[in-house]
Design an enzyme around this catalytic site. Structure first.
Site, mmCIF file in Angstrom:
data_model
loop_
_atom_site.group_PDB
_atom_site.id
_atom_site.type_symbol
_atom_site.label_atom_id
_atom_site.label_comp_id
_atom_site.label_asym_id
_atom_site.label_seq_id
_atom_site.Cartn_x
_atom_site.Cartn_y
_atom_site.Cartn_z
ATOM 1 N N CYS A 14 0.868 -1.183 0.000
ATOM 2 C CA CYS A 14 0.000 0.000 0.000
ATOM 3 C C CYS A 14 0.901 1.229 0.000
ATOM 4 C CB CYS A 14 -0.996 -0.018 1.162
ATOM 5 S SG CYS A 14 -0.301 0.183 2.808
ATOM 6 N N ASN A 17 2.421 1.478 4.269
ATOM 7 C CA ASN A 17 2.688 0.201 4.925
ATOM 8 C C ASN A 17 2.379 0.250 6.425
ATOM 9 O OD1 ASN A 17 5.541 -1.984 5.475
ATOM 10 N ND2 ASN A 17 3.474 -2.580 4.972
ATOM 11 N N CYS A 19 -1.424 0.526 7.299
ATOM 12 C CA CYS A 19 -2.845 0.172 7.448
ATOM 13 C C CYS A 19 -3.215 -1.055 6.618
ATOM 14 C CB CYS A 19 -3.746 1.349 7.043
ATOM 15 S SG CYS A 19 -3.613 2.804 8.091
ATOM 16 N N ARG A 20 -3.332 -0.864 5.319
ATOM 17 C CA ARG A 20 -3.865 -1.921 4.456
ATOM 18 C C ARG A 20 -2.911 -3.081 4.243
ATOM 19 N NH1 ARG A 20 -5.294 1.833 -0.441
ATOM 20 N NH2 ARG A 20 -3.383 2.801 0.328
ATOM 21 N N SER A 21 -1.677 -2.803 3.830
ATOM 22 C CA SER A 21 -0.768 -3.921 3.541
ATOM 23 C C SER A 21 -0.364 -4.703 4.793
ATOM 24 C CB SER A 21 0.452 -3.478 2.727
ATOM 25 O OG SER A 21 1.168 -2.455 3.359
ATOM 26 N N ASP A 130 -8.358 3.246 1.554
ATOM 27 C CA ASP A 130 -7.429 3.663 2.604
ATOM 28 C C ASP A 130 -8.234 4.172 3.794
ATOM 29 O OD1 ASP A 130 -5.461 4.692 4.227
ATOM 30 O OD2 ASP A 130 -4.394 5.701 2.596
#
Length: 163
Positions: A14, A17, A19-21, A130
């Site tokens: 993301c 690095n 939140c999402r990934s 996000d």
């Protein structure tokens, strides 16, 4: 597979690095362990930007993950580097902008490794939103999307790479 067989390496990506990934990394790692494939499939995560290098995942990501039995606390943010394109078999972007950023950095010989992570899910949604500037429900939505795509990715790897 024998112990000398090639490992399958998966990189979740993301922007920062945090939140999402990291959520995708934690969920997919959990799926890999549950399937008994931790000696065959390696999982990591990174960001296209260097904003948070060395930081733990966002506290909201960690809280939602932990509430759902995923522990992200050992992860630290890092930025994508050139070796990632050579070393990883799957480089999975959380959204189209990060996919475009990866394509601009990736040597042409490795572009076939780049995908949107949600392409492996069953949802019509193709980008992990996000959640950074939103409320807790955004982190819950990310987790749900990621869990679905993680299941699809594991099935894909089992069929394509481990059959």
């Amino acid at each position: 597979m024998t112990s000398g067989a090639k490992r399958i390496k998966v990189l979740m990506v993301c922007l920062g690095n945090i939140c999402r990934s990291p959520t995708a990394h934690g969920v997919f790692q959990s799926r890999v362990i549950a399937a008994g494939l931790e000696n065959i499939i390696e999982v990591d995560s990174a960001g296209t930007a260097d904003y948070h290098v060395g930081s733990k995942p966002d506290s909201r990501s960690m809280a939602v993950a932990l509430k759902n039995n995923y522990d992200l606390s050992a992860q630290r943010a890092r930025q994508v580097c050139q070796q990632d394109f050579e070393q990883f078999d799957y480089v999975l972007a959380m959204d189209r902008q990060n996919l475009a950023d990866l394509r601009s950095q990736c040597p042409s010989a490795h572009r076939s490794k780049l995908f949107l992570f949600l392409d492996f899910g069953s949802s019509k949604i193709k980008e992990v939103p996000d959640p950074y500037y939103g409320g807790d429900q955004g982190f819950e939505k990310v987790l749900a999307l990621v869990e679905d795509a993680a299941d699809g990715l594991l099935a894909h790897i089992k069929e394509r790479d481990l059959a």
